[in-house]
Design an enzyme around this catalytic site. Structure first.
Site, PDB file in Angstrom:
ATOM      1  N   THR A 155      42.055  37.150  73.073  1.00 46.22           N
ATOM      2  CA  THR A 155      41.428  38.747  72.960  1.00 46.22           C
ATOM      3  C   THR A 155      40.163  38.282  73.392  1.00 46.22           C
ATOM      4  OG1 THR A 155      43.829  39.346  71.801  1.00 46.22           O
ATOM      5  CG2 THR A 155      41.712  40.899  72.155  1.00 46.22           C
ATOM      6  N   LYS A 212      43.684  46.030  76.917  1.00 49.50           N
ATOM      7  CA  LYS A 212      44.148  45.640  75.935  1.00 49.50           C
ATOM      8  C   LYS A 212      42.835  45.847  74.975  1.00 49.50           C
ATOM      9  CE  LYS A 212      44.867  42.288  72.059  1.00 49.50           C
ATOM     10  NZ  LYS A 212      45.830  41.736  71.563  1.00 49.50           N
TER      11      LYS A 212
HETATM   12  P1  NAD Z   1      43.788  31.236  65.754  1.00 49.20           P
HETATM   13  O1  NAD Z   1      42.267  31.109  64.905  1.00 49.20           O
HETATM   14  O2  NAD Z   1      45.029  30.911  64.969  1.00 49.20           O
HETATM   15  O3  NAD Z   1      43.662  30.136  66.245  1.00 49.20           O
HETATM   16  C1  NAD Z   1      42.727  29.620  67.221  1.00 49.20           C
HETATM   17  C2  NAD Z   1      42.077  28.051  67.864  1.00 49.20           C
HETATM   18  O4  NAD Z   1      41.429  27.938  68.967  1.00 49.20           O
HETATM   19  C3  NAD Z   1      42.479  27.817  66.287  1.00 49.20           C
HETATM   20  O5  NAD Z   1      43.610  26.325  66.333  1.00 49.20           O
HETATM   21  C4  NAD Z   1      41.069  26.545  66.301  1.00 49.20           C
HETATM   22  O6  NAD Z   1      40.995  25.407  66.183  1.00 49.20           O
HETATM   23  C5  NAD Z   1      41.186  26.273  67.607  1.00 49.20           C
HETATM   24  N1  NAD Z   1      39.604  25.910  68.518  1.00 49.20           N
HETATM   25  C6  NAD Z   1      38.804  26.925  68.032  1.00 49.20           C
HETATM   26  N2  NAD Z   1      37.481  26.564  69.152  1.00 49.20           N
HETATM   27  C7  NAD Z   1      38.173  25.329  70.378  1.00 49.20           C
HETATM   28  C8  NAD Z   1      37.569  24.642  70.829  1.00 49.20           C
HETATM   29  N3  NAD Z   1      36.039  25.161  71.280  1.00 49.20           N
HETATM   30  N4  NAD Z   1      38.166  23.831  71.388  1.00 49.20           N
HETATM   31  C9  NAD Z   1      39.563  23.658  71.071  1.00 49.20           C
HETATM   32  N5  NAD Z   1      40.182  24.305  70.187  1.00 49.20           N
HETATM   33  C10 NAD Z   1      39.307  25.616  69.588  1.00 49.20           C
HETATM   34  O7  NAD Z   1      43.600  31.834  66.374  1.00 49.20           O
HETATM   35  P2  NAD Z   1      44.632  33.169  67.107  1.00 49.20           P
HETATM   36  O8  NAD Z   1      45.614  34.534  65.746  1.00 49.20           O
HETATM   37  O9  NAD Z   1      46.371  32.218  67.045  1.00 49.20           O
HETATM   38  O10 NAD Z   1      44.705  34.542  67.966  1.00 49.20           O
HETATM   39  C11 NAD Z   1      44.210  33.347  69.385  1.00 49.20           C
HETATM   40  C12 NAD Z   1      44.056  34.619  69.872  1.00 49.20           C
HETATM   41  O11 NAD Z   1      44.578  35.006  70.952  1.00 49.20           O
HETATM   42  C13 NAD Z   1      42.371  35.154  69.231  1.00 49.20           C
HETATM   43  O12 NAD Z   1      41.518  35.988  70.827  1.00 49.20           O
HETATM   44  C14 NAD Z   1      43.405  36.559  69.455  1.00 49.20           C
HETATM   45  O13 NAD Z   1      42.469  38.237  68.550  1.00 49.20           O
HETATM   46  C15 NAD Z   1      44.282  37.089  70.458  1.00 49.20           C
HETATM   47  N6  NAD Z   1      45.022  37.810  69.419  1.00 49.20           N
HETATM   48  C16 NAD Z   1      45.977  36.721  68.289  1.00 49.20           C
HETATM   49  C17 NAD Z   1      47.044  37.578  67.425  1.00 49.20           C
HETATM   50  C18 NAD Z   1      47.870  37.204  66.901  1.00 49.20           C
HETATM   51  O14 NAD Z   1      48.359  37.935  65.789  1.00 49.20           O
HETATM   52  N7  NAD Z   1      47.411  36.171  65.010  1.00 49.20           N
HETATM   53  C19 NAD Z   1      47.524  38.926  68.487  1.00 49.20           C
HETATM   54  C20 NAD Z   1      46.969  39.261  69.864  1.00 49.20           C
HETATM   55  C21 NAD Z   1      46.330  38.444  70.649  1.00 49.20           C
END
Ligand code: NAD
Length: 288
Positions: free
Chosen positions: A93, A168
């Site tokens: 997102t 979204k």
């Molecule tokens: P998270 O922080 O658990 O996961 C993000 C991952 O990205 C981490 O493991 C981090 O180490 C990795 N990362 C960061 N920078 C990086 C890079 N340069 N190279 C490689 N890996 C890298 O977050 P999440 O909850 O999994 O959310 C991810 C996306 O999904 C976000 O954009 C969030 O807004 C969206 N989202 C989340 C949810 C939810 O319920 N968690 C729901 C809908 C959408």
């Protein structure tokens, strides 16, 4: 199909595992060792650099925290590194402007790319029941669709590049407004002496009917079972709702849209998130 997967956090971990279950050869990269270990256990091949994971990929999927990271990963490690003809899918997102910009750069380099943010949280990511709202050209959508279908229950083509992100944030701005409105109405009914369950029975079958009331009732013991019945644990975290509202307000400002209630909802969640970012967003009712 050889699929590179970048960003194996709360959401990406389960999504990559579902691609493995669907028979794909998933090449995973994350900055976190713990995330890579979990991905390996789920059947992914792990790499120590994004560029290596992308080198032979027919598709690249990313699930990253924000627009700045998405831009940097695509510009440094994906565009020009993934084989020509690969299809690129960013499921994070992020802000609409960055989504459009990255897709433009990918297309200029000859790739097909979509923005494909999701509705549904960690449980839906693990269970393969996400809804994807997709922005991009018709040919890019056609190529992305089967990859997304292996991770979700619905894949909807919203429109051109950026349309997925637009759908979204507009949806989640509406959700924030209806949640606050539902919480206010339920609390006011109770203060006026009406049994909240009676209010639920009446309003959920009347013109007050809405998803926050009918499917996610924010008051414990009233209406349907929801995070309210688990002390607001699980569900959709307030911090993530605030992230989406900030993106919505930024986008609204860019096009001079009138979003008086959206701005008020963003202000209310901004305040609530200071102490309660981990609670489900329906816990806003506790402030009334
Ligand atoms: P998270 O922080 O658990 O996961 C993000 C991952 O990205 C981490 O493991 C981090 O180490 C990795 N990362 C960061 N920078 C990086 C890079 N340069 N190279 C490689 N890996 C890298 O977050 P999440 O909850 O999994 O959310 C991810 C996306 O999904 C976000 O954009 C969030 O807004 C969206 N989202 C989340 C949810 C939810 O319920 N968690 C729901 C809908 C959408």
């Amino acid at each position: 199909m050889k699929i590179a997967f970048i960003g194996l956090g709360n959401m990406g971990g389960g999504m990559a595992a579902n691609l493995v279950k669907a028979g794909h050869d998933v090449r995973a990269f994350d900055l976190s060792d713990a995330a890579l270990t979990a991905a390996k256990a789920a059947g992914c091949t792990t790499f120590t650099a994004a560029a290596e994971a992308c080198a032979e990929a027919e598709a690249v999927v990313s699930m990253l925290p924000n627009g700045a990271i998405v831009k940097s990963v695509y510009e440094s490690d994906v565009i020009g590194t993934a084989p020509a003809g690969a299809v690129l899918l960013d499921c994070s997102t992020i802000d609409v402007a960055t989504a459009k910009d990255v897709i433009k750069k990918a297309e200029a380099a000859g790739y097909a790319m979509v923005d494909a943010p999701v509705s549904g949280g960690i449980a839906a990511a693990n269970g393969g029941t996400l809804t994807f709202m997709v922005g991009g050209s018709e040919p890019a959508f056609t190529r992305a669709e089967p990859v997304l279908a292996a991770m979700g229950k619905a894949v909807i083509h919203a429109g051109d590049a950026g349309a997925g992100q637009t759908a979204k944030i507009c949806n989640n701005m509406l959700l924030a407004i209806t949640m606050i409105g539902t919480a206010e109405a339920m609390t006011m009914a109770q203060k006026l002496g009406l049994d909240p369950q009676k209010f639920y029975e009446i309003s959920s079958q009347s013109s007050g009917y809405n998803w926050s009331l009918n499917a996610y009732t924010p008051m414990p013991g009233v209406g349907v079972e929801s995070p309210a019945d688990k002390d607001y644990q699980g569900g959709f975290a307030t911090a993530l709702m605030l992230k989406d509202l900030r993106l919505a307000m930024e986008a609204s400002g860019n096009v001079d849209a009138t979003t008086v209630l959206g701005a008020k909802a963003a202000q209310i969640y901004e305040e609530f998130a200071k102490e309660n970012g981990n609670l489900d967003f329906s816990a806003i009712i506790k402030t009334l």
